[in-house]
Enzyme design. Sequence first.
Site, PDB file in Angstrom:
ATOM      1  N   GLY A  22      96.355 -41.578  68.259  1.00 43.41           N
ATOM      2  CA  GLY A  22      96.939 -40.951  69.446  1.00 43.41           C
ATOM      3  C   GLY A  22      96.624 -41.612  70.757  1.00 43.41           C
ATOM      4  O   GLY A  22      96.362 -40.945  71.750  1.00 43.41           O
ATOM      5  N   ARG A  57      92.790 -29.175  85.101  1.00 41.82           N
ATOM      6  CA  ARG A  57      92.670 -29.599  83.692  1.00 41.82           C
ATOM      7  C   ARG A  57      91.474 -28.907  83.027  1.00 41.82           C
ATOM      8  O   ARG A  57      91.506 -28.573  81.853  1.00 41.82           O
ATOM      9  CB  ARG A  57      92.557 -31.121  83.620  1.00 41.82           C
ATOM     10  CG  ARG A  57      93.864 -31.804  84.006  1.00 41.82           C
ATOM     11  CD  ARG A  57      93.711 -33.294  84.058  1.00 41.82           C
ATOM     12  NE  ARG A  57      93.385 -33.850  82.745  1.00 41.82           N
ATOM     13  CZ  ARG A  57      92.940 -35.096  82.583  1.00 41.82           C
ATOM     14  NH1 ARG A  57      92.743 -35.873  83.640  1.00 41.82           N
ATOM     15  NH2 ARG A  57      92.677 -35.563  81.379  1.00 41.82           N
ATOM     16  N   ASN A 104      89.294 -39.118  75.472  1.00 40.98           N
ATOM     17  CA  ASN A 104      89.680 -37.808  76.009  1.00 40.98           C
ATOM     18  C   ASN A 104      88.500 -37.145  76.713  1.00 40.98           C
ATOM     19  O   ASN A 104      87.340 -37.374  76.351  1.00 40.98           O
ATOM     20  CB  ASN A 104      90.187 -36.892  74.884  1.00 40.98           C
ATOM     21  CG  ASN A 104      91.408 -37.466  74.190  1.00 40.98           C
ATOM     22  OD1 ASN A 104      92.100 -38.320  74.744  1.00 40.98           O
ATOM     23  ND2 ASN A 104      91.651 -37.030  72.958  1.00 40.98           N
ATOM     24  N   HIS A 130      85.020 -41.950  78.442  1.00 34.66           N
ATOM     25  CA  HIS A 130      85.598 -41.794  79.788  1.00 34.66           C
ATOM     26  C   HIS A 130      85.122 -40.516  80.459  1.00 34.66           C
ATOM     27  O   HIS A 130      85.761 -40.046  81.404  1.00 34.66           O
ATOM     28  CB  HIS A 130      87.132 -41.832  79.726  1.00 34.66           C
ATOM     29  CG  HIS A 130      87.665 -43.195  79.424  1.00 34.66           C
ATOM     30  ND1 HIS A 130      88.939 -43.425  78.964  1.00 34.66           N
ATOM     31  CD2 HIS A 130      87.068 -44.415  79.495  1.00 34.66           C
ATOM     32  CE1 HIS A 130      89.106 -44.731  78.786  1.00 34.66           C
ATOM     33  NE2 HIS A 130      87.992 -45.346  79.088  1.00 34.66           N
ATOM     34  N   GLU A 142     104.237 -42.876  67.869  1.00 29.51           N
ATOM     35  CA  GLU A 142     105.173 -44.014  67.974  1.00 29.51           C
ATOM     36  C   GLU A 142     104.347 -45.297  68.063  1.00 29.51           C
ATOM     37  O   GLU A 142     103.144 -45.229  68.308  1.00 29.51           O
ATOM     38  CB  GLU A 142     106.032 -43.846  69.236  1.00 29.51           C
ATOM     39  CG  GLU A 142     105.214 -43.928  70.510  1.00 29.51           C
ATOM     40  CD  GLU A 142     105.681 -42.966  71.613  1.00 29.51           C
ATOM     41  OE1 GLU A 142     106.691 -42.277  71.431  1.00 29.51           O
ATOM     42  OE2 GLU A 142     104.975 -42.912  72.638  1.00 29.51           O
TER      43      GLU A 142
HETATM   44  C1  BV8 Z   1      86.784 -51.046  83.623  1.00 32.13           C
HETATM   45  C2  BV8 Z   1      89.946 -40.803  82.948  1.00 32.13           C
HETATM   46  C3  BV8 Z   1      85.349 -52.683  84.459  1.00 32.13           C
HETATM   47  C4  BV8 Z   1      89.796 -39.449  82.388  1.00 32.13           C
HETATM   48  C5  BV8 Z   1      90.964 -42.841  82.279  1.00 32.13           C
HETATM   49  C6  BV8 Z   1      94.395 -55.802  83.895  1.00 32.13           C
HETATM   50  C7  BV8 Z   1      94.234 -56.140  82.562  1.00 32.13           C
HETATM   51  C8  BV8 Z   1      93.291 -55.509  81.783  1.00 32.13           C
HETATM   52  C9  BV8 Z   1      92.491 -54.505  82.316  1.00 32.13           C
HETATM   53  C10 BV8 Z   1      92.669 -54.174  83.630  1.00 32.13           C
HETATM   54  C11 BV8 Z   1      93.604 -54.806  84.426  1.00 32.13           C
HETATM   55  N1  BV8 Z   1      93.543 -54.251  85.655  1.00 32.13           N
HETATM   56  C12 BV8 Z   1      92.591 -53.290  85.669  1.00 32.13           C
HETATM   57  C13 BV8 Z   1      92.051 -53.246  84.454  1.00 32.13           C
HETATM   58  C14 BV8 Z   1      90.974 -52.383  84.009  1.00 32.13           C
HETATM   59  C15 BV8 Z   1      91.474 -50.973  83.792  1.00 32.13           C
HETATM   60  C16 BV8 Z   1      92.707 -50.958  82.924  1.00 32.13           C
HETATM   61  O1  BV8 Z   1      92.627 -51.063  81.711  1.00 32.13           O
HETATM   62  N2  BV8 Z   1      93.883 -50.806  83.573  1.00 32.13           N
HETATM   63  C17 BV8 Z   1      95.104 -50.764  82.796  1.00 32.13           C
HETATM   64  C18 BV8 Z   1      96.050 -49.736  83.407  1.00 32.13           C
HETATM   65  C19 BV8 Z   1      95.718 -52.164  82.759  1.00 32.13           C
HETATM   66  N3  BV8 Z   1      90.400 -50.297  83.098  1.00 32.13           N
HETATM   67  C20 BV8 Z   1      89.389 -49.772  83.813  1.00 32.13           C
HETATM   68  O2  BV8 Z   1      89.353 -49.757  85.023  1.00 32.13           O
HETATM   69  C21 BV8 Z   1      88.233 -49.229  82.999  1.00 32.13           C
HETATM   70  N4  BV8 Z   1      87.020 -49.746  83.562  1.00 32.13           N
HETATM   71  O3  BV8 Z   1      87.543 -51.885  83.205  1.00 32.13           O
HETATM   72  O4  BV8 Z   1      85.612 -51.309  84.221  1.00 32.13           O
HETATM   73  C22 BV8 Z   1      84.043 -52.782  85.082  1.00 32.13           C
HETATM   74  C23 BV8 Z   1      83.282 -53.892  84.762  1.00 32.13           C
HETATM   75  C24 BV8 Z   1      82.043 -54.019  85.345  1.00 32.13           C
HETATM   76  C25 BV8 Z   1      81.567 -53.033  86.227  1.00 32.13           C
HETATM   77  C26 BV8 Z   1      82.352 -51.933  86.524  1.00 32.13           C
HETATM   78  C27 BV8 Z   1      83.602 -51.802  85.953  1.00 32.13           C
HETATM   79  C28 BV8 Z   1      88.147 -47.730  83.082  1.00 32.13           C
HETATM   80  C29 BV8 Z   1      89.293 -47.119  82.353  1.00 32.13           C
HETATM   81  C30 BV8 Z   1      89.122 -45.610  82.304  1.00 32.13           C
HETATM   82  C31 BV8 Z   1      90.127 -44.962  83.205  1.00 32.13           C
HETATM   83  N5  BV8 Z   1      90.094 -43.504  82.993  1.00 32.13           N
HETATM   84  N6  BV8 Z   1      90.892 -41.534  82.156  1.00 32.13           N
HETATM   85  C32 BV8 Z   1      91.015 -38.645  82.571  1.00 32.13           C
HETATM   86  O5  BV8 Z   1      91.493 -38.518  83.705  1.00 32.13           O
HETATM   87  O6  BV8 Z   1      91.484 -38.119  81.539  1.00 32.13           O
HETATM   88  S1  BV8 Z   1      92.210 -43.636  81.472  1.00 32.13           S
HETATM   89  C33 BV8 Z   1      93.217 -42.565  80.607  1.00 32.13           C
HETATM   90  O7  BV8 Z   1      94.349 -43.308  80.119  1.00 32.13           O
HETATM   91  C34 BV8 Z   1      92.609 -42.053  79.329  1.00 32.13           C
HETATM   92  O8  BV8 Z   1      91.265 -41.780  79.430  1.00 32.13           O
HETATM   93  C35 BV8 Z   1      92.879 -43.114  78.298  1.00 32.13           C
HETATM   94  O9  BV8 Z   1      91.793 -43.985  78.188  1.00 32.13           O
HETATM   95  C36 BV8 Z   1      93.979 -43.912  78.909  1.00 32.13           C
HETATM   96  C37 BV8 Z   1      95.107 -44.061  77.936  1.00 32.13           C
HETATM   97  O10 BV8 Z   1      95.577 -42.823  77.681  1.00 32.13           O
HETATM   98  P1  BV8 Z   1      95.892 -42.376  76.166  1.00 32.13           P
HETATM   99  O11 BV8 Z   1      94.749 -41.555  75.697  1.00 32.13           O
HETATM  100  O12 BV8 Z   1      96.293 -43.523  75.314  1.00 32.13           O
HETATM  101  O13 BV8 Z   1      97.121 -41.438  76.422  1.00 32.13           O
HETATM  102  P2  BV8 Z   1      98.619 -41.891  76.705  1.00 32.13           P
HETATM  103  O14 BV8 Z   1      99.324 -40.729  77.309  1.00 32.13           O
HETATM  104  O15 BV8 Z   1      98.633 -43.206  77.420  1.00 32.13           O
HETATM  105  O16 BV8 Z   1      99.200 -42.147  75.235  1.00 32.13           O
HETATM  106  C38 BV8 Z   1      99.282 -41.056  74.335  1.00 32.13           C
HETATM  107  C39 BV8 Z   1      99.614 -41.644  72.978  1.00 32.13           C
HETATM  108  O17 BV8 Z   1      99.611 -40.589  72.039  1.00 32.13           O
HETATM  109  C40 BV8 Z   1     100.989 -42.278  72.932  1.00 32.13           C
HETATM  110  O18 BV8 Z   1     100.909 -43.503  72.243  1.00 32.13           O
HETATM  111  C41 BV8 Z   1     101.832 -41.272  72.150  1.00 32.13           C
HETATM  112  O19 BV8 Z   1     102.796 -41.901  71.344  1.00 32.13           O
HETATM  113  C42 BV8 Z   1     100.796 -40.624  71.270  1.00 32.13           C
HETATM  114  N7  BV8 Z   1     101.103 -39.238  70.905  1.00 32.13           N
HETATM  115  C43 BV8 Z   1     101.710 -38.286  71.658  1.00 32.13           C
HETATM  116  N8  BV8 Z   1     101.785 -37.143  70.946  1.00 32.13           N
HETATM  117  C44 BV8 Z   1     101.219 -37.380  69.746  1.00 32.13           C
HETATM  118  C45 BV8 Z   1     100.777 -38.711  69.711  1.00 32.13           C
HETATM  119  N9  BV8 Z   1     100.179 -39.262  68.639  1.00 32.13           N
HETATM  120  C46 BV8 Z   1     100.004 -38.465  67.566  1.00 32.13           C
HETATM  121  N10 BV8 Z   1     100.388 -37.176  67.514  1.00 32.13           N
HETATM  122  C47 BV8 Z   1     101.001 -36.600  68.577  1.00 32.13           C
HETATM  123  N11 BV8 Z   1     101.383 -35.310  68.514  1.00 32.13           N
END
Ligand code: BV8
Length: 238
Positions: A175, A59, A92, A109, A203
Amino acid sequence: MPDIQKIVVLTGAGISAESGLATFRGPDGLWEGRRVEDICTPEALERDRALVLDFYDHRRRALTQVAPNPAHEALARLDAEWPGELLIVTQNVDDLHERAGAARILHMHGALLSALCEGCGERRLFGGDMLDGPRCEICGQDALRPDIVFFGEMPYEMERIERAVMDADLFVSIGTSGAVYPAAGFVEAARHAGADTLELNLEPSAGSVFFHETRLGPASVMVPEWVDEILAEQAAEN
Ligand code: BV8
Ligand code: ZN
């Protein structure tokens, strides 16, 4: 729109999609055929370091093949011309916001072009490959990892982000699928604290219900349109 002074913009992979960088959950997304747990967790780094380093090396290399798109450029224009407070919080790890000229930017992140040393905790700009790569410049240990916030790790500068979100007059999400916390929870906090909330996405997302307004379309069209609108409103008020 009432008097807007303080803006927080949250961006996700969708803003970089039209630059040619894969999103996570879309068609041929980064997680396609892979389990997040196998790559984007500290345990994965322990279990299969080479796999994780290689995933991020690929990447990081891809960054040299892509350029900012009109959405990144519009946010950079907003950054340059907005007289009030602005914070662009990006999920990002690419450098497209910076390359477009944005300055008031925060990578919650982490970033592909940064290396974190697990030996001494130092962060350094890093552009090459980490797999079979160099030792830490500071401590000399062979302990460099991607400076990326994995699942289960605390995102960066959360206090600063939370203050900005609670203080915002306008919260704009661009996004992002609203799948990952704590980023996915910012809109509710902002709305609860009295901000207007706007979503620009291709979407509807998991968080669309929390936005006062959702505009659907590609970021390269929607973001320049919105930036023109908000700057024109601002100029009309003064
Ligand atoms: C933490 C790393 C606590 C970098 C990433 C249950 C419930 C709630 C939370 C949790 C749970 N179980 C676990 C958790 C916590 C967890 C979490 O949220 N899990 C989820 C899956 C439920 N979160 C964590 O662990 C976070 N840390 O909670 O710490 C803590 C507390 C105390 C002490 C220590 C710790 C850490 C989260 C970070 C993870 N790292 N990335 C990399 O590799 O790139 S996450 C990764 O996915 C991204 O960074 C981003 O944040 C995330 C979502 O991705 P998006 O950017 O939204 O991209 P995606 O593809 O999903 O969507 C794209 C969108 O764009 C779509 O909607 C699409 O329609 C749109 N799109 C597409 N094309 C276009 C467009 N829009 C406009 N124009 C276009 N052309
Ligand atoms: Zn070190």
